[in-house]
Design a protein around this motif. Structure first.
Motif, PDB file in Angstrom:
ATOM      1  N   SER A  47     155.328 -13.362 -76.231  1.00  0.00           N
ATOM      2  CA  SER A  47     154.639 -12.564 -75.278  1.00  0.00           C
ATOM      3  C   SER A  47     155.757 -12.167 -74.050  1.00  0.00           C
ATOM      4  N   LYS A  76     155.380 -12.934 -71.200  1.00  0.00           N
ATOM      5  CA  LYS A  76     155.474 -13.959 -70.177  1.00  0.00           C
ATOM      6  C   LYS A  76     156.708 -14.647 -70.217  1.00  0.00           C
ATOM      7  N   GLU A 110     160.347 -14.619 -67.841  1.00  0.00           N
ATOM      8  CA  GLU A 110     160.993 -15.710 -67.341  1.00  0.00           C
ATOM      9  C   GLU A 110     162.408 -15.813 -67.507  1.00  0.00           C
ATOM     10  N   LEU A 170     151.125  -8.181 -68.798  1.00  0.00           N
ATOM     11  CA  LEU A 170     151.865  -8.743 -69.776  1.00  0.00           C
ATOM     12  C   LEU A 170     151.371  -8.269 -71.104  1.00  0.00           C
TER      13      LEU A 170
END
Length: 170
Positions: A21, A23, A27, A128
């Motif tokens: 992902s 996400k 990060e 996302l």
């Protein structure tokens, strides 16, 4: 002995359906901005995960059947592993590289074992995107494991319809 066997097919299906992902990648991108040595590789991975959904014309409800960019994923993983020798990755990048390694190993395994039991899917989750290998038929894996054990006792109060479980357990 497998208790609550009525849930085994779903649990195996989820376990055999890895996803990567944006996400975690986002990060890692935020962290890699501070580590310029990793920024380009993480950015390439981010674009690669988003690209199949953006290029797909077959989608519904935020999901699209896609063609998995296996060679590109392998290439990025090889670059990350070589890069890690000279530039130890920060923790968020290490997490993403680990997920990518697992994902690529899964793709290699499924191509050898049972490619027909999987379909490639991309999901748009608002900001996302994810890229995944969805297991649509775990019966081959389950029956192979049961044969390797020499048999299995399955228990459940709800093994209905019986033929479904017989087909899935081998």
């Amino acid at each position: 002995v497998v208790d609550e066997a009525h849930g085994l097919v779903g649990r195996v299906r989820r376990a055999l359906s890895p996803e990567i992902s944006t996400k975690e990648i986002d990060e890692a991108l935020a962290c890699s901005e501070a580590s310029a040595a990793w920024h380009g590789l993480v950015l390439r991975l981010s674009e690669l995960v988003r690209k199949p959904f953006l290029e797909s014309s077959r989608y519904r409800d935020g999901r699209a059947l896609v063609e998995m960019p296996v060679l590109d994923l392998r290439d990025i993983l090889a670059c990350c592993e070589a890069h890690a020798i000279a530039y130890p990755p920060p923790e968020p990048v290490r997490v993403v590289v680990g997920r990518l390694r697992y994902f690529v190993e899964h793709l290699d395994w499924r191509s050898r074992e049972s490619a027909d039991a999987f379909t490639d899917i991309s999901r748009d989750l608002g900001r996302l995107t994810s890229l995944g290998s969805l297991c649509i038929d775990p019966s081959g894996w389950i029956s192979t494991q049961i044969r390797a054990f020499g048999g299995c006792v399955v228990l459940s109060a709800t093994l209905r319809p019986q033929n479904f479980f017989i087909d899935n357990f081998g």
